[in-house]
Design an enzyme around this catalytic site. Sequence first.
Site, PDB file in Angstrom:
ATOM      1  N   GLY A 149      12.966  -4.328  -5.627  1.00 20.44           N
ATOM      2  CA  GLY A 149      11.865  -3.732  -4.850  1.00 20.44           C
ATOM      3  C   GLY A 149      10.964  -4.860  -4.360  1.00 20.44           C
ATOM      4  N   GLY A 204       8.417  -4.727  -1.243  1.00 23.48           N
ATOM      5  CA  GLY A 204       7.346  -3.739  -1.193  1.00 23.48           C
ATOM      6  C   GLY A 204       5.961  -4.364  -1.273  1.00 23.48           C
ATOM      7  N   GLN A 205       4.957  -3.482  -1.367  1.00 23.26           N
ATOM      8  CA  GLN A 205       3.562  -3.952  -1.379  1.00 23.26           C
ATOM      9  C   GLN A 205       3.313  -4.931  -2.528  1.00 23.26           C
ATOM     10  OE1 GLN A 205       0.568  -1.023  -2.339  1.00 23.26           O
ATOM     11  NE2 GLN A 205      -1.101  -2.427  -1.810  1.00 23.26           N
ATOM     12  N   ASP A 253      16.094  -5.931  -2.648  1.00 20.73           N
ATOM     13  CA  ASP A 253      15.516  -4.699  -2.113  1.00 20.73           C
ATOM     14  C   ASP A 253      16.593  -3.988  -1.296  1.00 20.73           C
ATOM     15  OD1 ASP A 253      12.262  -3.906  -1.612  1.00 20.73           O
ATOM     16  OD2 ASP A 253      13.702  -2.922  -0.280  1.00 20.73           O
ATOM     17  N   ARG A 280      15.961  -3.053   1.610  1.00 16.00           N
ATOM     18  CA  ARG A 280      15.763  -3.638   2.940  1.00 16.00           C
ATOM     19  C   ARG A 280      16.568  -4.932   3.064  1.00 16.00           C
ATOM     20  NH1 ARG A 280       9.233  -2.789   3.905  1.00 16.00           N
ATOM     21  NH2 ARG A 280       8.948  -1.616   1.989  1.00 16.00           N
ATOM     22  N   TYR A 287       5.853  12.341  -8.981  1.00 17.98           N
ATOM     23  CA  TYR A 287       5.685  10.909  -9.246  1.00 17.98           C
ATOM     24  C   TYR A 287       5.095  10.693 -10.649  1.00 17.98           C
ATOM     25  CZ  TYR A 287       3.600   6.225  -8.538  1.00 17.98           C
ATOM     26  OH  TYR A 287       3.217   4.910  -8.657  1.00 17.98           O
ATOM     27  N   LYS A 293       6.798   8.954 -13.905  1.00 19.13           N
ATOM     28  CA  LYS A 293       6.204   7.784 -14.570  1.00 19.13           C
ATOM     29  C   LYS A 293       6.013   8.056 -16.072  1.00 19.13           C
ATOM     30  CE  LYS A 293       5.802   4.790 -11.228  1.00 19.13           C
ATOM     31  NZ  LYS A 293       6.652   3.603 -11.217  1.00 19.13           N
TER      32      LYS A 293
HETATM   33  P1  NAD Z   1       6.508   0.032  -2.217  1.00 19.73           P
HETATM   34  O1  NAD Z   1       6.944   1.373  -1.751  1.00 19.73           O
HETATM   35  O2  NAD Z   1       5.623  -0.769  -1.363  1.00 19.73           O
HETATM   36  O3  NAD Z   1       7.791  -0.850  -2.572  1.00 19.73           O
HETATM   37  C1  NAD Z   1       8.933  -0.336  -3.160  1.00 19.73           C
HETATM   38  C2  NAD Z   1      10.118  -1.133  -2.668  1.00 19.73           C
HETATM   39  O4  NAD Z   1      11.294  -0.597  -3.279  1.00 19.73           O
HETATM   40  C3  NAD Z   1      10.324  -1.018  -1.144  1.00 19.73           C
HETATM   41  O5  NAD Z   1      10.399  -2.295  -0.566  1.00 19.73           O
HETATM   42  C4  NAD Z   1      11.631  -0.261  -0.991  1.00 19.73           C
HETATM   43  O6  NAD Z   1      12.416  -0.691   0.111  1.00 19.73           O
HETATM   44  C5  NAD Z   1      12.321  -0.603  -2.315  1.00 19.73           C
HETATM   45  N1  NAD Z   1      13.333   0.384  -2.675  1.00 19.73           N
HETATM   46  C6  NAD Z   1      13.284   1.729  -2.507  1.00 19.73           C
HETATM   47  N2  NAD Z   1      14.424   2.299  -2.936  1.00 19.73           N
HETATM   48  C7  NAD Z   1      15.201   1.283  -3.405  1.00 19.73           C
HETATM   49  C8  NAD Z   1      16.497   1.231  -3.976  1.00 19.73           C
HETATM   50  N3  NAD Z   1      17.219   2.341  -4.138  1.00 19.73           N
HETATM   51  N4  NAD Z   1      16.991   0.029  -4.345  1.00 19.73           N
HETATM   52  C9  NAD Z   1      16.272  -1.106  -4.156  1.00 19.73           C
HETATM   53  N5  NAD Z   1      15.039  -1.119  -3.602  1.00 19.73           N
HETATM   54  C10 NAD Z   1      14.523   0.067  -3.230  1.00 19.73           C
HETATM   55  O7  NAD Z   1       5.850   0.251  -3.669  1.00 19.73           O
HETATM   56  P2  NAD Z   1       4.789  -0.677  -4.403  1.00 19.73           P
HETATM   57  O8  NAD Z   1       3.454  -0.182  -4.033  1.00 19.73           O
HETATM   58  O9  NAD Z   1       5.117  -2.097  -4.231  1.00 19.73           O
HETATM   59  O10 NAD Z   1       5.027  -0.212  -5.916  1.00 19.73           O
HETATM   60  C11 NAD Z   1       5.861  -0.921  -6.793  1.00 19.73           C
HETATM   61  C12 NAD Z   1       5.821  -0.236  -8.140  1.00 19.73           C
HETATM   62  O11 NAD Z   1       4.470  -0.193  -8.612  1.00 19.73           O
HETATM   63  C13 NAD Z   1       6.300   1.220  -8.142  1.00 19.73           C
HETATM   64  O12 NAD Z   1       6.939   1.512  -9.344  1.00 19.73           O
HETATM   65  C14 NAD Z   1       5.021   1.999  -8.060  1.00 19.73           C
HETATM   66  O13 NAD Z   1       5.154   3.282  -8.597  1.00 19.73           O
HETATM   67  C15 NAD Z   1       4.098   1.142  -8.887  1.00 19.73           C
HETATM   68  N6  NAD Z   1       2.693   1.379  -8.577  1.00 19.73           N
HETATM   69  C16 NAD Z   1       2.167   1.021  -7.377  1.00 19.73           C
HETATM   70  C17 NAD Z   1       0.827   1.255  -7.120  1.00 19.73           C
HETATM   71  C18 NAD Z   1       0.191   0.881  -5.793  1.00 19.73           C
HETATM   72  O14 NAD Z   1      -0.972   1.203  -5.576  1.00 19.73           O
HETATM   73  N7  NAD Z   1       0.884   0.189  -4.926  1.00 19.73           N
HETATM   74  C19 NAD Z   1       0.026   1.867  -8.089  1.00 19.73           C
HETATM   75  C20 NAD Z   1       0.608   2.262  -9.287  1.00 19.73           C
HETATM   76  C21 NAD Z   1       1.938   1.985  -9.536  1.00 19.73           C
HETATM   77  N1  SER Z   2      -1.286   3.969  -5.644  1.00 14.66           N
HETATM   78  C1  SER Z   2      -0.340   4.867  -6.237  1.00 14.66           C
HETATM   79  C2  SER Z   2      -0.242   6.133  -5.468  1.00 14.66           C
HETATM   80  O1  SER Z   2      -1.218   6.513  -4.865  1.00 14.66           O
HETATM   81  C3  SER Z   2      -0.737   5.169  -7.648  1.00 14.66           C
HETATM   82  O2  SER Z   2       0.398   5.081  -8.414  1.00 14.66           O
HETATM   83  O3  SER Z   2       0.791   6.740  -5.493  1.00 14.66           O
END
Ligand code: NAD
Ligand code: SER
Length: 313
Positions: A10, A13-14, A36, A38, A144, A148
């Site tokens: 992943g 991602g962000q 990823d 992508r 979601y 989790k």
């Molecule tokens: P994101 O959606 O920006 O990134 C996720 C990445 O996973 C993407 O680049 C996507 O292409 C990739 N992906 C999706 N399906 C896939 C697959 N089958 N195989 C390989 N890659 C795949 O998410 P994020 O914000 O970077 O979050 C990362 C983790 O952190 C997640 O588990 C999310 O639940 C957790 N999280 C994020 C936040 C937040 O605010 N960003 C808050 C709490 C928890």
């Molecule tokens: N930032 C995340 C969401 O809004 C929290 O896990 O889904």
Amino acid sequence: MAKEKILVIGGSGQIGVELTLALRKIYGNANVIASDLREENDLLKGSGPYVSMDVMNKEMLHVQVIRQNITQIYLLAAILSATGEKNPGLAWHLNMQGLLNVLDIAKEEKLQKVYWPSSIAVFGPTSPKKDCPQQTIIEPITVYGISKYAGEFWCNYFHHRFGVDVRSIRYPGLISYKSAPGGGTTDYAIEIFHEALENKHYKCFLKEDTYLPMMYMPDAIKATIELMEAPANKISIRTSYNVSGISFSPKEIASEIKKHVPEFTIGYSPDYRQPIADSWPQSIDDSVARNDWGWKHEYDLDRMTADMFENLK
Ligand code: NAD
Ligand code: SER
């Protein structure tokens, strides 16, 4: 430091982009492989190895882990809260099976460590709203959040049953400027900066007084790396740690933004994400993480807003 070979799943991602870059600084570019679904990522180009791979393809993942002599996995691939409500089956499938694939391989290949993030989304309407503690009533209402919470207990199970050193943080909403967010309820707090600069106006999908726990990305990266580097005997929580940064409402961040863009205005048009936000706590008690491995956030709203504008401009 022992020679580590890290796989970030992943990685586009962000969080993945920034975490990959931070890990490359510590462990060396060649030792941190971003992967990823992508095909590629412009922000990572030229900084180290990148593999296009589906975490659901367990065989392919297993082959990569063996071939690349992987010692640690950071699993970030998931479907977030808002997108998850549009396709609950897919969110459950990816969020659960992706984790189980990684935990199984970690057990089989005796990986040194695994990182997997949980979220404040585990909490639900019956959890305390203010300073929500580490251990409390947890009744999530989103797919979601359910995924989790179940994931936290799979991590706990693999640790106690099979000795897998898997560590986890319940991230709050994360705010960043490098890589776009992936479909969360807290994404308004990123969109608002872009709209302030481009259109001087933002129509917010949450009500003005919706307080949520948030964190600036540098703090989230710091927390992740500090947790992963902590000695195993400091880790008392094997489900997932509460960590806290800032708590604010759309109205509060809008008035902070006005200090940088005086013409900025905000309107409110709450949508399907409002009940999700309403089900989460407004602030988090992270005293266990602070006591166990010394966690401490650095960015408040004021400092984060100034840094966001400096970088976005
Ligand atoms: P994101 O959606 O920006 O990134 C996720 C990445 O996973 C993407 O680049 C996507 O292409 C990739 N992906 C999706 N399906 C896939 C697959 N089958 N195989 C390989 N890659 C795949 O998410 P994020 O914000 O970077 O979050 C990362 C983790 O952190 C997640 O588990 C999310 O639940 C957790 N999280 C994020 C936040 C937040 O605010 N960003 C808050 C709490 C928890
Ligand atoms: N930032 C995340 C969401 O809004 C929290 O896990 O889904």
